[in-house]
Design a protein around this motif. Structure first.
Motif, PDB file in Angstrom:
ATOM      1  N   ASN A  59       4.877  48.624  91.294  1.00  0.00           N
ATOM      2  CA  ASN A  59       3.580  48.416  91.933  1.00  0.00           C
ATOM      3  C   ASN A  59       3.506  49.204  93.234  1.00  0.00           C
ATOM      4  O   ASN A  59       4.350  49.032  94.116  1.00  0.00           O
ATOM      5  CB  ASN A  59       3.356  46.932  92.207  1.00  0.00           C
ATOM      6  CG  ASN A  59       3.203  46.123  90.933  1.00  0.00           C
ATOM      7  OD1 ASN A  59       2.585  46.588  89.979  1.00  0.00           O
ATOM      8  ND2 ASN A  59       3.777  44.922  90.907  1.00  0.00           N
ATOM      9  N   ARG A  66      -0.376  51.022  89.668  1.00  0.00           N
ATOM     10  CA  ARG A  66       0.897  50.658  89.058  1.00  0.00           C
ATOM     11  C   ARG A  66       1.412  51.890  88.327  1.00  0.00           C
ATOM     12  O   ARG A  66       0.716  52.439  87.476  1.00  0.00           O
ATOM     13  CB  ARG A  66       0.723  49.494  88.086  1.00  0.00           C
ATOM     14  CG  ARG A  66       1.968  49.186  87.253  1.00  0.00           C
ATOM     15  CD  ARG A  66       1.758  47.951  86.400  1.00  0.00           C
ATOM     16  NE  ARG A  66       1.796  46.752  87.208  1.00  0.00           N
ATOM     17  CZ  ARG A  66       1.534  45.526  86.756  1.00  0.00           C
ATOM     18  NH1 ARG A  66       1.171  45.359  85.486  1.00  0.00           N
ATOM     19  NH2 ARG A  66       1.619  44.477  87.546  1.00  0.00           N
ATOM     20  N   ASP A 105       9.547  47.003  89.454  1.00  0.00           N
ATOM     21  CA  ASP A 105       9.157  45.647  89.834  1.00  0.00           C
ATOM     22  C   ASP A 105       9.095  44.705  88.632  1.00  0.00           C
ATOM     23  O   ASP A 105       8.957  43.501  88.800  1.00  0.00           O
ATOM     24  CB  ASP A 105       7.781  45.653  90.516  1.00  0.00           C
ATOM     25  CG  ASP A 105       7.825  46.298  91.897  1.00  0.00           C
ATOM     26  OD1 ASP A 105       8.840  46.131  92.600  1.00  0.00           O
ATOM     27  OD2 ASP A 105       6.844  46.979  92.261  1.00  0.00           O
ATOM     28  N   GLY A 106       9.149  45.253  87.440  1.00  0.00           N
ATOM     29  CA  GLY A 106       9.081  44.425  86.241  1.00  0.00           C
ATOM     30  C   GLY A 106       8.956  45.274  85.002  1.00  0.00           C
ATOM     31  O   GLY A 106       9.120  46.509  85.046  1.00  0.00           O
ATOM     32  N   PRO A 117       8.707  39.864  85.273  1.00  0.00           N
ATOM     33  CA  PRO A 117       9.053  40.290  86.633  1.00  0.00           C
ATOM     34  C   PRO A 117      10.533  40.639  86.775  1.00  0.00           C
ATOM     35  O   PRO A 117      11.393  40.122  86.057  1.00  0.00           O
ATOM     36  CB  PRO A 117       8.704  39.063  87.490  1.00  0.00           C
ATOM     37  CG  PRO A 117       7.852  38.194  86.632  1.00  0.00           C
ATOM     38  CD  PRO A 117       8.271  38.467  85.227  1.00  0.00           C
ATOM     39  N   LYS A 118      10.791  41.518  87.735  1.00  0.00           N
ATOM     40  CA  LYS A 118      12.177  41.847  88.082  1.00  0.00           C
ATOM     41  C   LYS A 118      12.887  40.590  88.562  1.00  0.00           C
ATOM     42  O   LYS A 118      12.316  39.742  89.234  1.00  0.00           O
ATOM     43  CB  LYS A 118      12.190  42.910  89.181  1.00  0.00           C
ATOM     44  CG  LYS A 118      13.582  43.391  89.577  1.00  0.00           C
ATOM     45  CD  LYS A 118      13.493  44.466  90.642  1.00  0.00           C
ATOM     46  CE  LYS A 118      14.876  44.977  91.037  1.00  0.00           C
ATOM     47  NZ  LYS A 118      14.791  46.065  92.057  1.00  0.00           N
TER      48      LYS A 118
END
Length: 219
Positions: free
Chosen positions: A78, A83, A36-37, A51-52
């Motif tokens: 996440n 996480r 996700d990032g 962030p992605k």
């Protein structure tokens, strides 16, 4: 939870100093796994969550000249209550030292009884220049303008050493370049040139003993 083997990993990480913009350019690539990032750290300090979907680059401008840094980055995913992350990848980089001044010259001006100190700089993008005369600070010259210092306060025929250093401030700390110096002699007192003596015209009366009066005009 996503199995660890399905998480993305960092496959390449690079760090390039950019002395013109006074920053470190970080860039990386990842495997095709899930994420996700990215979590990015400078040493132990967390500096960003990226962030992605954003470009896989980061420009770090809070760096100081001549200092080495370690960067660590890892993807994260996440989940509902937590996480999860994959392993950190690390890269080390040293910011180039502050460039010294170039072409330093101290030029006596015998017509005006002063010395003009001039120089140049490769980037001219730091805080200011500190000027010394015989090891005593005499001026702070800002960047982005005319790189010169005019000294009218010396003693005639006295030798002086002028030193100029580049100075930068990063997060309250000062950083200096290597010193550059030049020796010169303060000019003699200027000689008077093209002096013109003007005497006003007037009438002078001479009285002779025989009471005769004559008039003499002097130019």
């Amino acid at each position: 939870p996503v199995p660890e083997e399905e998480l993305a990993t960092i496959t390449a990480l690079g760090a390039t100093p950019d002395p013109v913009n006074r920053q470190i350019n970080l860039h990386w690539s990842t495997s095709s796994g899930q994420y996700d990032g990215f979590e990015l750290r400078r040493g132990a300090d967390l500096i960003a969550f990226i962030p992605k979907g954003e470009q896989q680059i980061y420009l770090d401008s809070l760096v100081a000249p001549g200092i080495s840094y370690s960067y660590l980055i890892r993807p994260y995913k996440n989940e509902q209550q937590e996480r999860i992350t994959s392993a950190f990848q690390r890269v080390d980089v040293t910011v180039p030292a502050l460039e010294p001044v170039n072409a330093l010259a101290a030029i006596p001006d015998r017509n005006k009884n002063l010395i003009v100190v001039e120089w140049s700089h490769k980037y001219d993008n730091h805080a200011y220049y500190q000027v010394f005369r015989n090891e005593v600070p005499v001026a702070a010259i800002p960047t982005g303008g005319q790189l010169r210092y005019v000294d009218p306060t010396g003693s005639p025929e006295q030798q002086y050493k002028y030193t100029v250093i580049a100075v930068d401030n990063v997060q309250g700390q000062g950083f200096r370049s290597k010193e550059e110096s030049v020796l010169t002699e303060f000019p003699e007192v200027a000689t008077v040139q093209n002096l013109t003596l003007s005497i006003p015209t007037e009438d002078v009366t001479l009285r002779q003993s025989d009471a005769q009066t004559s008039s003499l005009t002097r130019n």
